[in-house]
Every structure is written in structure tokens, then in C-alpha cells.
Design a protein around this motif. Structure first.
Motif, PDB file in Angstrom:
ATOM      1  N   GLU A   1       0.837  -1.211   0.000  1.00  0.00           N
ATOM      2  CA  GLU A   1       0.000   0.000   0.000  1.00  0.00           C
ATOM      3  C   GLU A   1       0.867   1.255   0.000  1.00  0.00           C
ATOM      4  O   GLU A   1       0.480   2.283  -0.551  1.00  0.00           O
ATOM      5  CB  GLU A   1      -0.899   0.052   1.246  1.00  0.00           C
ATOM      6  CG  GLU A   1      -1.993  -1.002   1.282  1.00  0.00           C
ATOM      7  CD  GLU A   1      -1.536  -2.289   1.912  1.00  0.00           C
ATOM      8  OE1 GLU A   1      -0.319  -2.423   2.193  1.00  0.00           O
ATOM      9  OE2 GLU A   1      -2.372  -3.181   2.121  1.00  0.00           O
TER      10      GLU A   1
ATOM     11  N   ASN B   1       1.045   6.735  -3.330  1.00  0.00           N
ATOM     12  CA  ASN B   1       0.561   7.716  -2.357  1.00  0.00           C
ATOM     13  C   ASN B   1      -0.912   7.521  -2.023  1.00  0.00           C
ATOM     14  O   ASN B   1      -1.314   7.625  -0.865  1.00  0.00           O
ATOM     15  CB  ASN B   1       0.769   9.134  -2.894  1.00  0.00           C
ATOM     16  CG  ASN B   1       2.177   9.609  -2.626  1.00  0.00           C
ATOM     17  OD1 ASN B   1       2.969   8.906  -1.991  1.00  0.00           O
ATOM     18  ND2 ASN B   1       2.496  10.787  -3.111  1.00  0.00           N
ATOM     19  N   THR B   2      -1.705   7.219  -3.054  1.00  0.00           N
ATOM     20  CA  THR B   2      -3.150   7.116  -2.828  1.00  0.00           C
ATOM     21  C   THR B   2      -3.482   5.935  -1.915  1.00  0.00           C
ATOM     22  O   THR B   2      -4.241   6.079  -0.958  1.00  0.00           O
ATOM     23  CB  THR B   2      -3.894   6.964  -4.173  1.00  0.00           C
ATOM     24  OG1 THR B   2      -3.235   5.961  -4.930  1.00  0.00           O
ATOM     25  CG2 THR B   2      -3.934   8.250  -4.923  1.00  0.00           C
ATOM     26  N   SER B   3      -2.901   4.771  -2.212  1.00  0.00           N
ATOM     27  CA  SER B   3      -3.192   3.602  -1.367  1.00  0.00           C
ATOM     28  C   SER B   3      -2.522   3.752   0.001  1.00  0.00           C
ATOM     29  O   SER B   3      -3.049   3.303   1.019  1.00  0.00           O
ATOM     30  CB  SER B   3      -2.729   2.310  -2.051  1.00  0.00           C
ATOM     31  OG  SER B   3      -1.392   2.416  -2.452  1.00  0.00           O
ATOM     32  N   GLY B   4      -1.372   4.436   0.011  1.00  0.00           N
ATOM     33  CA  GLY B   4      -0.674   4.671   1.282  1.00  0.00           C
ATOM     34  C   GLY B   4      -1.511   5.535   2.211  1.00  0.00           C
ATOM     35  O   GLY B   4      -1.619   5.267   3.409  1.00  0.00           O
ATOM     36  N   MET B   5      -2.133   6.575   1.638  1.00  0.00           N
ATOM     37  CA  MET B   5      -2.995   7.451   2.443  1.00  0.00           C
ATOM     38  C   MET B   5      -4.147   6.655   3.023  1.00  0.00           C
ATOM     39  O   MET B   5      -4.471   6.762   4.200  1.00  0.00           O
ATOM     40  CB  MET B   5      -3.558   8.581   1.558  1.00  0.00           C
ATOM     41  CG  MET B   5      -2.586   9.686   1.290  1.00  0.00           C
ATOM     42  SD  MET B   5      -3.076  10.708  -0.109  1.00  0.00           S
ATOM     43  CE  MET B   5      -4.446  11.562   0.565  1.00  0.00           C
ATOM     44  N   SER B   6      -4.741   5.841   2.172  1.00  0.00           N
ATOM     45  CA  SER B   6      -5.890   5.053   2.609  1.00  0.00           C
ATOM     46  C   SER B   6      -5.487   4.104   3.750  1.00  0.00           C
ATOM     47  O   SER B   6      -6.197   3.994   4.753  1.00  0.00           O
ATOM     48  CB  SER B   6      -6.425   4.267   1.408  1.00  0.00           C
ATOM     49  OG  SER B   6      -7.425   3.399   1.796  1.00  0.00           O
TER      50      SER B   6
ATOM     51  N   LEU C   1      -2.775   4.292   5.791  1.00  0.00           N
ATOM     52  CA  LEU C   1      -2.322   4.979   7.010  1.00  0.00           C
ATOM     53  C   LEU C   1      -3.488   5.592   7.791  1.00  0.00           C
ATOM     54  O   LEU C   1      -3.395   5.764   9.003  1.00  0.00           O
ATOM     55  CB  LEU C   1      -1.305   6.073   6.661  1.00  0.00           C
ATOM     56  CG  LEU C   1       0.081   5.599   6.258  1.00  0.00           C
ATOM     57  CD1 LEU C   1       0.918   6.753   5.731  1.00  0.00           C
ATOM     58  CD2 LEU C   1       0.815   4.922   7.404  1.00  0.00           C
TER      59      LEU C   1
ATOM     60  N   LEU D   1      -0.611  12.833   7.598  1.00  0.00           N
ATOM     61  CA  LEU D   1       0.026  12.107   6.496  1.00  0.00           C
ATOM     62  C   LEU D   1       1.344  12.768   6.101  1.00  0.00           C
ATOM     63  O   LEU D   1       2.184  12.159   5.460  1.00  0.00           O
ATOM     64  CB  LEU D   1      -0.914  12.058   5.282  1.00  0.00           C
ATOM     65  CG  LEU D   1      -2.159  11.199   5.470  1.00  0.00           C
ATOM     66  CD1 LEU D   1      -3.138  11.415   4.317  1.00  0.00           C
ATOM     67  CD2 LEU D   1      -1.805   9.725   5.566  1.00  0.00           C
TER      68      LEU D   1
ATOM     69  N   GLU E   1      -7.377  12.327  -5.532  1.00  0.00           N
ATOM     70  CA  GLU E   1      -7.069  11.094  -6.272  1.00  0.00           C
ATOM     71  C   GLU E   1      -7.367   9.936  -5.343  1.00  0.00           C
ATOM     72  O   GLU E   1      -6.690   9.765  -4.324  1.00  0.00           O
ATOM     73  CB  GLU E   1      -5.591  11.072  -6.668  1.00  0.00           C
ATOM     74  CG  GLU E   1      -5.296  12.027  -7.797  1.00  0.00           C
ATOM     75  CD  GLU E   1      -3.819  12.083  -8.117  1.00  0.00           C
ATOM     76  OE1 GLU E   1      -3.167  11.032  -8.117  1.00  0.00           O
ATOM     77  OE2 GLU E   1      -3.327  13.201  -8.327  1.00  0.00           O
TER      78      GLU E   1
ATOM     79  N   TRP F   1      -8.216   5.953  -4.124  1.00  0.00           N
ATOM     80  CA  TRP F   1      -7.784   4.562  -4.292  1.00  0.00           C
ATOM     81  C   TRP F   1      -8.831   3.668  -3.639  1.00  0.00           C
ATOM     82  O   TRP F   1      -9.311   3.972  -2.547  1.00  0.00           O
ATOM     83  CB  TRP F   1      -6.428   4.355  -3.604  1.00  0.00           C
ATOM     84  CG  TRP F   1      -5.976   2.928  -3.629  1.00  0.00           C
ATOM     85  CD1 TRP F   1      -5.280   2.303  -4.629  1.00  0.00           C
ATOM     86  CD2 TRP F   1      -6.173   1.934  -2.611  1.00  0.00           C
ATOM     87  NE1 TRP F   1      -5.054   1.000  -4.291  1.00  0.00           N
ATOM     88  CE2 TRP F   1      -5.592   0.739  -3.073  1.00  0.00           C
ATOM     89  CE3 TRP F   1      -6.807   1.938  -1.369  1.00  0.00           C
ATOM     90  CZ2 TRP F   1      -5.602  -0.443  -2.332  1.00  0.00           C
ATOM     91  CZ3 TRP F   1      -6.833   0.767  -0.628  1.00  0.00           C
ATOM     92  CH2 TRP F   1      -6.228  -0.412  -1.111  1.00  0.00           C
TER      93      TRP F   1
END
Lengths: 269, 282
Positions: free
Chosen positions: A75, A79-84, A86, B50, B82, B84
Motif C-alpha cells: 500500500e 501515495n493514494t493507497s498509502g494514504m488510505s 495509514l 500524512l 485522487e 484509491w
């Protein structure tokens, strides 16, 4: 701090559920491929090596497990999956432990079951038709346990790599480990070279120092001198071995895993 | 809800925020506006932990944002521009992720999903951007988090969905919830956001209630600009000028819209702030 803040079983199970579902599909495909491969190799009547299954299992465990571990924090790659990931309500500890559990116990149990199933089916067919079965993988042997210990040690490094590197985790971690071990080897050899160089002539001890060593052993009451001292050193080796094994199998992975956990808490996307 | 003190943040060597202070109270729907690259998304990331500040303090929901404790995360639902989504059906996503939000309402979700007409049984990965966004918005509203952060929420939504979005915010956001909407599409959220925060060159150049502005200023259409002292902002239009003046004018006038407020704030921030504080009347 409230205990439930850091760890709650209910939340841990919810996170585990999310994690297992994220790897379900690729996991099943890989399991089918490995099971099929093991089934076919079990039918190989030309190879009667008793350690065949242990060798194959070691390969799947190490190579497969370390690649799997390298992508356990997949993830964080984007960045997008990492944000989700975290921002899922859960402590860093819970999220980290879920990943660790899946990469360690989860993978070991999974690969062992898949391997055993493939082996069992293959060897049964082999015994019935080809009449040349191989020795089964013994999951209660010391070799097997040593292998698991080795995997857990290596896995800890790959967990760190999975968090530290942004892409190509497996290759980068492997190269980094190679570089670290190479550097470590060079340092040890350099120290050994600088400290012991005067006593050696090539790879042999210089005669005058060999004489001193033998005389010293004789004076200290050892009948067989040099020979006996060799055995005495050998006698202390198990203790040294235990210390080194404990260091490598317990202290090192724990330190590396703590560093990995801290790295997660510092992760920004 | 959010307190930011002396925030400094930079990307490598480029400073984005310097000595930024901001206070966001509970129960408001804030509109976060700014030019491209003003740092709106970065600020939202800083608020949610973040991103970490170089120096200064960010307290979100009573917790230091960068420590991202579970109690803080339970209060936040952040829907980024954006998005996910994992390869799951909407139904499975809800089953798995809703457990992490203590106030999650399945009844609300059902209502919102029906309103947005999101296919519940299809894999989220196979949905269009707009459908994914509508699903996440429905999920976010149903989570009933204390802090709902929406980065460009109307991007990718079709026209009917934008109206539904506005209606859902107006109808279902509770008084104790705080919403931050960062957007360039101010017309999409015109009557929702209040107060507005305008970021420019790493600073909050303006933070006010829209009503307060509308009481003080009016837009006047003129053929020629005459009394320049009273003019805060002007824009050339077909057949004349659209001029923003203080509300004491006797000329027939229109109410101020957010886009104009933004233009005034960016072009004439000092004068605007002085007038808002009542210093310009002297």
C-alpha cells in the motif's frame, strides 16, 4: 496510555480481515501453482534424493516468502493507497503486527500446508503407480525448524526493506543485504589482517610463533600441547555458537523489526 | 477541532508554509480555497498526519496529528482528490472497513448509496472515477466522523450527482461534525461552505464567514469606473465593469459570490482584511 489505544483484538481482527482479503486472489493463484509444481516433482522417479522435498521446500519458503514479505507493505508504494492504509483507524502497532503475522506465521503455515498437500497427493500417486516414493518432508525435524528460524531472520530484513524502499523492494533489499554483508566481511578481514598479520606466513602460522604457542601449552600442563589446545578451543565453540545463534535468531530480528515499526510511524505520503 | 500554530513546512528546499496559524472550530463547513500550488492538499495532509511539519504544531481532534493515534483516526474521514479503492465489491468494502469506524451507520450508507445510485455488488475497481468517488462520499457521510475532509469532492461527479452531493451535505451533516471542503469548483459548493479560508503564498490570507462579507460588500455593474477609492476589485465584463464596493453604496447591487471574494482576497488581501476588521472606516 490506555491499553486499547495500542492494541485491541477486535480491531486487530478487522485489520487482519482487510489484509487477508487483499492477498486472497494472488495468494490462491500462487498456492495452486506451487501445489501443482510440488505434485509434479513428487512424481519424479529419477530423483531419489532423500532431501529432495526439504530442498524444494526451502527454496519455496525462502524465495517465495521473502518476495512475499517484500510486498507486504504494498500500500505504501503508491501515495493514494498509502494514504488510505495509514488513515484506517487503528494503531501503528496493530497495522504493523497484522503485516508481520501474515508474512511470518501466515506464510509459513500457508506454504507448509500447500507443500504438504501437493507432496502428499504426488507421493501417493507415485507410490501407487511409479513405486518410487520419496522421503516426506519432516516438519518436526531440526532441519525444518532451523529453516524456519533462518526464514524468520531473513524475513525481518525484508520487512524493513518493504517499508524503507518505495519500489523494487525485493531486489533493493537483497542488494542492500549483500552490500552490508560484503562490507561486514571486508571490515572483519581487515581487522584480522591488521591484528594477526605479523603471526602468519601466508595462511600458516610462522614457525617461531608456532613454537611459542606449543611451549606455552606445554608449560601450562597440557601433555599434548598444541593439539590439546586445539581441542580446548573446540570445546568452547558450542557456547560461542549458542551466543551467535541467539544473537542472529533473536536479537537481530527483534532489533530490525523494532526499527521497521519505528519506520512505519515516521512514514509520510 | 484543528489548531495549527507556527507551522513551517517545505518540500525539499521549497518552502510552502511559513509561520502558519489556523484555528478551525467544530461544527462548521469550511471551504478551503487557493490558487493551484497554494498548498491546499498538503495542508489537508498535514492536518491528518500524512505529512509532518518541519516545525510548529498541528492538533487535530485533541491529538498531535503526526502521531496518528487510533483515537484521532477514528474521528477523521479524508476523501482525497485522487482516490484509491481496493479490488473489492462495495458491499465487501463496507463489511471490512466499516468496523473500524465506531459511529458508522449502515442505514445512512444505504440511503446515500441509493441516492447516488452506486452499484453495490460490482467490484469497486471496475467503477468509473465518478462512481468510485460517489461510493467513497457515501461511505464518508455514513462514517459520521467528527471531521470530514473532502479534497475536490465534486471533481468527476456528473451534474445530478453534484446536486445530490450538496443535498447530502446540507441534510445529513450533523451540527457537531466539522467538514473541510477544498475545491476550485466554488460554484459547486457555493451555498454550503461557510466560513471560507483562502490560502496564498503559504499564508492564510483570509478566513471569514461568507455572510459577514455579504453584509459588507456588493457587486455593482458600471459602464465606467469612477470612484476608485471605494472599489475593492473590478472585472471587465461585456459592456462595462463588474465592481466590488462596500455595501453602503446606494447603487443597485448584487450579492457577493465566493469566486469574487476569492479574487478580491488574492488581489487585495490587506484592504479586504482592514475593511473586515473595521479599520478602513476611519
Amino acid at each position: 496510555m490506555n491499553k486499547g489505544t495500542v492494541f485491541s483484538l477486535d480491531r486487530f481482527l478487522a485489520l487482519l480481515n482487510i489484509e487477508l482479503n487483499s492477498i486472497k486472489k494472488p495468494g490462491l493463484i500462487t498456492a495452486a501453482a506451487i501445489g501443482g509444481f510440488v505434485f509434479l516433482t513428487s512424481l519424479n522417479f529419477t530423483n531419489q534424493d532423500p532431501a529432495m522435498h526439504m530442498g524444494n521446500f526451502a527454496l519455496f519458503l525462502m524465495l517465495g516468502g521473502l518476495i512475499f514479505t517484500s510486498y507486504s507493505f504494498k500500500e505504501l508504494k503508491e501515495n493514494t493507497s498509502g494514504m488510505s492504509w495509514l488513515l484506517i483507524p487503528g494503531s501503528h502497532f496493530e497495522k504493523f503486527m497484522v503485516k508481520l503475522l501474515v508474512a511470518s506465521a501466515g506464510f509459513i503455515v500457508g506454504i507448509t500446508c500447500v507443500y504438504y498437500l501437493g507432496m502428499f497427493l504426488g507421493e501417493t500417486v507415485n507410490a501407487l503407480i511409479l513405486k518410487s516414493p520419496h522421503q516426506y518432508l519432516d516438519i518436526f525435524s531440526w532441519d525444518f525448524l532451523n529453516l524456519i528460524g533462518g526464514y524468520l531472520l531473513m524475513m525481518s530484513f525484508y520487512v524493513f526493506g518493504a517499508i524503507y524502499f518505495k519500489s523494487y523492494h525485493f531486489i533493493k533489499t537483497s542488494l542492500a543485504l549483500f552490500a552490508v554483508f560484503l562490507l561486514f566481511g571486508v571490515v572483519i578481514l581487515t581487522i584480522a589482517y591488521l591484528v594477526f598479520l605479523p603471526y602468519f606466513d601466508g595462511l600458516s602460522i610462522k614457525p617461531e610463533y608456532k613454537e611459542i604457542l606449543i611451549n606455552a601449552q606445554r608449560n601450562s600442563g597440557h601433555v599434548n600441547g598444541y593439539q590439546e589446545s586445539h581441542f580446548q578451543i573446540g570445546g568452547n565453540l558450542p557456547v560461542f555458537n549458542y551466543i551467535m545463534k541467539a544473537w542472529m535468531n533473536f536479537v537481530t530480528p527483534i532489533v530490525v523489526l523494532i526499527a521497521s515499526y519505528l519506520k512505519i510511524t515516521e512514514k509520510q505520503v | 477541532m484543528i489548531k495549527i500554530n507556527n507551522l513551517d513546512f517545505s518540500y525539499k528546499n521549497t518552502s510552502l508554509f511559513h509561520d502558519l496559524d489556523m484555528n478551525l472550530d467544530q461544527g462548521n463547513i469550511y471551504g478551503l480555497l487557493g490558487r493551484n500550488g497554494a498548498g491546499k492538499t498538503t495542508l489537508l495532509k498535514l492536518m491528518t498526519g500524512l505529512r509532518f511539519p518541519d516545525s510548529g504544531k498541528i492538533i487535530t481532534g485533541g491529538f498531535t496529528a503526526s502521531s496518528r493515534p487510533k483515537e484521532m483516526l477514528e474521528k477523521i474521514c479524508f476523501i482525497p482528490e485522487e482516490i484509491w479503492v481496493p479490488p473489492l465489491t462495495a458491499k465487501k468494502y463496507v463489511q471490512r472497513y466499516s468496523r473500524c469506524y465506531p459511529s458508522f451507520s449502515h442505514e445512512l450508507l444505504k440511503t446515500h448509496i441509493e441516492e447516488f445510485e452506486v452499484p453495490y455488488q460490482r467490484n469497486l475497481n471496475k467503477l468509473s472515477l465518478g462512481q468510485k468517488k460517489k461510493f467513497l462520499l457515501a461511505f464518508g457521510f455514513a462514517s459520521q466522523c467528527e471531521l470530514l475532509i473532502l479534497d475536490e469532492p465534486t471533481n468527476g461527479l456528473d451534474i445530478p450527482s453534484k446536486s445530490i452531493f450538496r443535498r447530502l451535505v446540507a441534510e445529513y451533516i450533523k451540527d457537531e461534525q466539522t467538514v473541510i471542503i477544498s475545491t476550485h469548483q466554488v460554484r459547486d459548493v457555493e451555498n454550503l461552505i461557510d466560513p471560507i479560508i483562502i490560502l496564498d503564498e503559504g499564508k492564510v490570507i483570509f478566513q471569514q464567514y461568507v455572510n459577514a462579507l455579504q453584509d459588507k460588500f456588493r457587486i455593482v455593474n458600471m459602464k465606467e469606473i469612477s470612484d476608485t477609492e471605494k472599489i475593492l476589485y473590478s472585472e471587465k465584463t461585456l459592456g462595462g465593469y463588474s465592481v466590488v464596493m462596500e455595501a453602503d453604496t446606494e447603487t443597485e447591487a448584487e450579492q457577493l459570490d465566493i469566486e469574487t471574494i476569492f479574487n478580491i482576497a488574492v488581489n487585495n488581501p490587506d484592504k479586504l482584511n482592514k475593511i473586515m476588521k473595521g479599520e478602513d472606516n476611519e
